[in-house]
Design an enzyme around this catalytic site. Structure first.
Site, PDB file in Angstrom:
ATOM      1  N   ASP A 110       0.854  -1.184   0.000  1.00  0.00           N
ATOM      2  CA  ASP A 110       0.000   0.000   0.000  1.00  0.00           C
ATOM      3  C   ASP A 110       0.893   1.238   0.000  1.00  0.00           C
ATOM      4  O   ASP A 110       2.117   1.148  -0.046  1.00  0.00           O
ATOM      5  CB  ASP A 110      -0.979  -0.011   1.174  1.00  0.00           C
ATOM      6  CG  ASP A 110      -0.283  -0.050   2.527  1.00  0.00           C
ATOM      7  OD1 ASP A 110       0.819   0.535   2.658  1.00  0.00           O
ATOM      8  OD2 ASP A 110      -0.828  -0.656   3.466  1.00  0.00           O
ATOM      9  N   LYS A 175      -6.074  13.806 -13.848  1.00  0.00           N
ATOM     10  CA  LYS A 175      -7.088  14.697 -13.305  1.00  0.00           C
ATOM     11  C   LYS A 175      -7.974  13.913 -12.336  1.00  0.00           C
ATOM     12  O   LYS A 175      -8.027  12.679 -12.426  1.00  0.00           O
ATOM     13  CB  LYS A 175      -7.919  15.317 -14.431  1.00  0.00           C
ATOM     14  CG  LYS A 175      -8.989  14.400 -15.021  1.00  0.00           C
ATOM     15  CD  LYS A 175      -9.879  15.174 -15.940  1.00  0.00           C
ATOM     16  CE  LYS A 175     -11.050  14.313 -16.402  1.00  0.00           C
ATOM     17  NZ  LYS A 175     -12.059  14.031 -15.386  1.00  0.00           N
ATOM     18  N   ASP A 204      -4.301  15.546 -19.399  1.00  0.00           N
ATOM     19  CA  ASP A 204      -5.660  15.817 -19.867  1.00  0.00           C
ATOM     20  C   ASP A 204      -5.763  15.067 -21.188  1.00  0.00           C
ATOM     21  O   ASP A 204      -5.276  15.540 -22.215  1.00  0.00           O
ATOM     22  CB  ASP A 204      -5.899  17.313 -20.069  1.00  0.00           C
ATOM     23  CG  ASP A 204      -7.349  17.621 -20.438  1.00  0.00           C
ATOM     24  OD1 ASP A 204      -8.019  16.717 -20.968  1.00  0.00           O
ATOM     25  OD2 ASP A 204      -7.806  18.747 -20.192  1.00  0.00           O
ATOM     26  N   HIS A 205      -6.366  13.890 -21.152  1.00  0.00           N
ATOM     27  CA  HIS A 205      -6.276  13.008 -22.328  1.00  0.00           C
ATOM     28  C   HIS A 205      -6.933  13.616 -23.556  1.00  0.00           C
ATOM     29  O   HIS A 205      -6.628  13.227 -24.684  1.00  0.00           O
ATOM     30  CB  HIS A 205      -6.875  11.627 -22.015  1.00  0.00           C
ATOM     31  CG  HIS A 205      -8.364  11.611 -21.876  1.00  0.00           C
ATOM     32  ND1 HIS A 205      -9.004  11.852 -20.686  1.00  0.00           N
ATOM     33  CD2 HIS A 205      -9.338  11.375 -22.782  1.00  0.00           C
ATOM     34  CE1 HIS A 205     -10.307  11.766 -20.858  1.00  0.00           C
ATOM     35  NE2 HIS A 205     -10.543  11.476 -22.115  1.00  0.00           N
ATOM     36  N   LYS A 209      -5.912  13.895 -28.276  1.00  0.00           N
ATOM     37  CA  LYS A 209      -6.744  13.449 -29.389  1.00  0.00           C
ATOM     38  C   LYS A 209      -6.352  14.184 -30.671  1.00  0.00           C
ATOM     39  O   LYS A 209      -6.116  15.390 -30.673  1.00  0.00           O
ATOM     40  CB  LYS A 209      -8.226  13.676 -29.077  1.00  0.00           C
ATOM     41  CG  LYS A 209      -8.757  12.771 -27.964  1.00  0.00           C
ATOM     42  CD  LYS A 209     -10.221  13.010 -27.723  1.00  0.00           C
ATOM     43  CE  LYS A 209     -10.749  12.075 -26.635  1.00  0.00           C
ATOM     44  NZ  LYS A 209     -10.776  10.677 -27.084  1.00  0.00           N
ATOM     45  N   GLU A 243     -22.426  12.717 -23.046  1.00  0.00           N
ATOM     46  CA  GLU A 243     -22.267  11.280 -22.835  1.00  0.00           C
ATOM     47  C   GLU A 243     -23.638  10.637 -22.726  1.00  0.00           C
ATOM     48  O   GLU A 243     -24.546  11.201 -22.111  1.00  0.00           O
ATOM     49  CB  GLU A 243     -21.457  11.005 -21.573  1.00  0.00           C
ATOM     50  CG  GLU A 243     -20.028  11.517 -21.618  1.00  0.00           C
ATOM     51  CD  GLU A 243     -19.266  11.180 -20.357  1.00  0.00           C
ATOM     52  OE1 GLU A 243     -18.491  10.223 -20.377  1.00  0.00           O
ATOM     53  OE2 GLU A 243     -19.457  11.885 -19.347  1.00  0.00           O
ATOM     54  N   ASP A 262     -15.748  17.823 -13.085  1.00  0.00           N
ATOM     55  CA  ASP A 262     -15.217  16.620 -13.725  1.00  0.00           C
ATOM     56  C   ASP A 262     -14.765  16.888 -15.152  1.00  0.00           C
ATOM     57  O   ASP A 262     -13.769  16.334 -15.597  1.00  0.00           O
ATOM     58  CB  ASP A 262     -16.283  15.522 -13.722  1.00  0.00           C
ATOM     59  CG  ASP A 262     -15.751  14.183 -14.204  1.00  0.00           C
ATOM     60  OD1 ASP A 262     -14.607  13.841 -13.862  1.00  0.00           O
ATOM     61  OD2 ASP A 262     -16.478  13.476 -14.933  1.00  0.00           O
ATOM     62  N   HIS A 267     -11.273  19.581 -19.536  1.00  0.00           N
ATOM     63  CA  HIS A 267     -11.434  19.328 -20.966  1.00  0.00           C
ATOM     64  C   HIS A 267     -11.994  20.530 -21.719  1.00  0.00           C
ATOM     65  O   HIS A 267     -11.443  20.974 -22.732  1.00  0.00           O
ATOM     66  CB  HIS A 267     -12.367  18.137 -21.197  1.00  0.00           C
ATOM     67  CG  HIS A 267     -11.891  16.856 -20.597  1.00  0.00           C
ATOM     68  ND1 HIS A 267     -10.553  16.577 -20.395  1.00  0.00           N
ATOM     69  CD2 HIS A 267     -12.563  15.771 -20.170  1.00  0.00           C
ATOM     70  CE1 HIS A 267     -10.437  15.373 -19.871  1.00  0.00           C
ATOM     71  NE2 HIS A 267     -11.640  14.863 -19.721  1.00  0.00           N
ATOM     72  N   LYS A 365     -24.299  13.823 -18.581  1.00  0.00           N
ATOM     73  CA  LYS A 365     -24.410  12.371 -18.678  1.00  0.00           C
ATOM     74  C   LYS A 365     -25.853  11.992 -18.967  1.00  0.00           C
ATOM     75  O   LYS A 365     -26.778  12.733 -18.656  1.00  0.00           O
ATOM     76  CB  LYS A 365     -23.928  11.714 -17.381  1.00  0.00           C
ATOM     77  CG  LYS A 365     -22.415  11.859 -17.163  1.00  0.00           C
ATOM     78  CD  LYS A 365     -21.950  11.055 -15.972  1.00  0.00           C
ATOM     79  CE  LYS A 365     -20.434  11.123 -15.835  1.00  0.00           C
ATOM     80  NZ  LYS A 365     -19.738  10.475 -16.972  1.00  0.00           N
TER      81      LYS A 365
END
Length: 513
Positions: A110, A175, A204-205, A209, A243, A262, A267, A365
């Site tokens: 841990d 994030k 920050d994926h 892109k 989403e 979030d 983003h 969402k």
């Protein structure tokens, strides 16, 4: 820009598979904390394999997993194997896997286990000797932010952050970067105390892109767009990330965070910055960061947050032909939760280029479909020399950059309908990545992991951008916290009625992607 090695390697518009100067990582290894999580299984480990499959990792590359599971090296290797077979983008090849598997190790413990961190240190030393990683290692913290301090402190205490001369150590932070400005500053202080700024990579994926990077290519490589990319011609900009899924098994993380923290804080504000920024002097990390930060510092909030923002929480409904529960009926969500699953905000950018142009950002969402796009909507033509009936259905010109899915660009404009009458109708002209390029686009995590191993930071936000984003969002979230529950919207629809009213007050409507 000159075509020397430096400018090529730091240019984010350069094809990663450029055959003249391939971006191949040197001797190195990657340590992943949190290897049992979904992110690691579905994104990180498959991305590592895809990089190896494309020949972009060194032969002696090593992958170390750290978690509490009672696994041996071979157990972890099997987990990686299964994740790769299920989620990798490139074809599974036995020879690639065999070479990668030879460098896979696992350390059980841990985040407070001194013995385990001693073992991790010894494992890294062994890999330097056996695999030739030369002391170059990146630590990927795929863990909740509350554990960052523990792990970074242990890395420092056990000498894992101090490389030998000529080697490097880097840390990758997922994030969210805090939950507000105060916690973001605390997190930055913890990280910067141990790692220098150029060794900290905040993931920050979305910035990895291809279509997000194409915003820069489209704007600055083409003469046709930049002359109209301003308040003289643009009516407004809509940035959407919708989403169709719910929160899945993320109740422990999501509740209390919500849609704005979030997604919008990271983003969507990054997409805003790329859309609104001025042309950088070059595409190196510093120049890009300067221009993005200028935009974020120029963002202004509306005076009436009640009229220029909206939030909602989905109730039960239909999604993809299936009856789905409401947010308050999701597992482990308290019935009294006020967490928003939909957020929409209006922002201004007070620069000469964008003064008076509203930027509408929304995320939700359980919406009608999954889509992320940037829509630049232009002003109406000042004069239409046609009869009223000929153009009754005509809307505004728009340039839509589709980030996902169906990556590409759509232009909407008016065209004459074939026939003898002068009838004008909206038409779309599409560019699709899949139809224009024979090679498939790499996943965002492929690009970002490779950039970490190469030490190239153009696509990673620095702490100044993170803190500025929280300065923008905090007043909105604080206002919502003081004003009761969010509105509701039925799952499978496009958000609460208050979001439509937000735009209707300005005489505008949301796009239906």
């Amino acid at each position: 820009m000159s075509d020397d090695a430096t400018s090529v390697f730091v240019n984010p518009l350069r094809d990663p598979q450029d055959r003249r100067l391939p971006r191949i990582a040197g001797p190195c290894g990657l340590v992943i904390f949190g290897v049992t999580g979904d992110l690691s299984r579905k994104k990180l480990m498959p991305a590592v394999y895809d990089l190896a499959s494309r020949g972009l990792l060194p032969p002696g590359f090593s992958l170390v997993g750290y978690a509490r599971r009672d696994w041996a090296d071979q157990d972890f290797a099997q987990v990686v194997h299964d994740s790769v077979k299920e989620h990798a983008r490139t074809e599974f090849r036995e020879e690639v896997w065999k070479q990668l598997a030879e460098g896979i190790r696992f350390v059980q413990g841990d985040f407070s286990d001194d013995v385990a961190f001693d073992q991790l240190r010894q494992t890294i030393l062994d890999l330097d000797r056996v695999r030739g990683t030369r002391g170059n290692h990146a630590f990927y913290l795929s863990i909740p932010p509350r554990f960052f301090s523990d792990v970074i402190g242990q890395l420092k205490e056990h000498g894992l952050t101090d490389p030998k001369p000529g080697a490097w150590r880097r840390v990758v932070v997922e994030k969210p970067f805090g939950s507000n400005l105060e916690t973001a500053r605390e997190l930055n202080a913890i990280v910067s105390e141990v790692f220098p700024p150029d060794s900290v990579f905040r993931i920050d994926h979305y910035l990895g892109k291809e279509t997000v990077q194409n915003i820069l290519a489209m704007r600055f490589a083409n003469a046709m767009f930049e002359p109209v990319w301003n308040a003289n011609y643009v009516d407004h900009v809509q940035i959407t990330m919708a989403e169709d899924i719910g929160i899945g098994g993320r109740a422990g993380y999501y509740d209390g965070i919500g849609a704005a923290r979030d997604v919008i804080q990271n983003h969507l504000l990054q997409l805003l910055a790329l859309t609104a920024m001025e042309e950088p002097t070059s595409f190196d990390a510093k120049s890009l960061r300067i221009e993005k930060q200028k935009v974020l510092e120029s963002v202004v909030l509306p005076r009436r947050l009640d009229l220029a923002t909206a939030r909602g929480q989905y109730t039960e409904g239909w999604s993809g032909g299936v009856k789905v529960p409401g947010y308050l009926e999701e597992e482990d969500i308290p019935g009294s939760s006020h967490t928003e699953t939909y957020a929409a905000i209006t922002l201004g950018v007070e620069t000469r280029r964008w003064a008076g142009v509203p930027f509408y950002l929304r995320h939700g969402k359980r919406l009608g479909r999954r889509v992320t796009e940037v829509a630049v909507v232009f002003k109406r033509a000042p004069h239409l020399p046609f009869s009223a009936t000929a153009t009754e259905e005509l809307t505004q010109n728009a340039l839509v950059i589709r980030v996902q899915p169906d990556e590409g660009v759509t232009m909407r404009f008016g065209s004459k309908v074939p026939g003898t009458a002068m009838e004008i109708r909206d038409v779309n002209m599409d560019f699709a990545y899949g139809g224009s390029f024979t090679e498939s686009s790499p996943e965002a995590y492929e690009r970002l992991i490779l950039d970490v191993l190469l030490g190239e930071p153009p696509l990673f936000p620095r702490h100044e951008e993170v803190e500025q984003s929280w300065k923008i969002l905090d007043p909105i979230v604080d206002y919502w916290a003081e004003h009761g529950k969010p509105d509701t919207y039925e799952a499978g629809t496009w958000g609460p009625a208050s979001a439509d009213k937000m735009l209707a007050r300005d005489g505008r409507v949301w796009r239906r992607p």
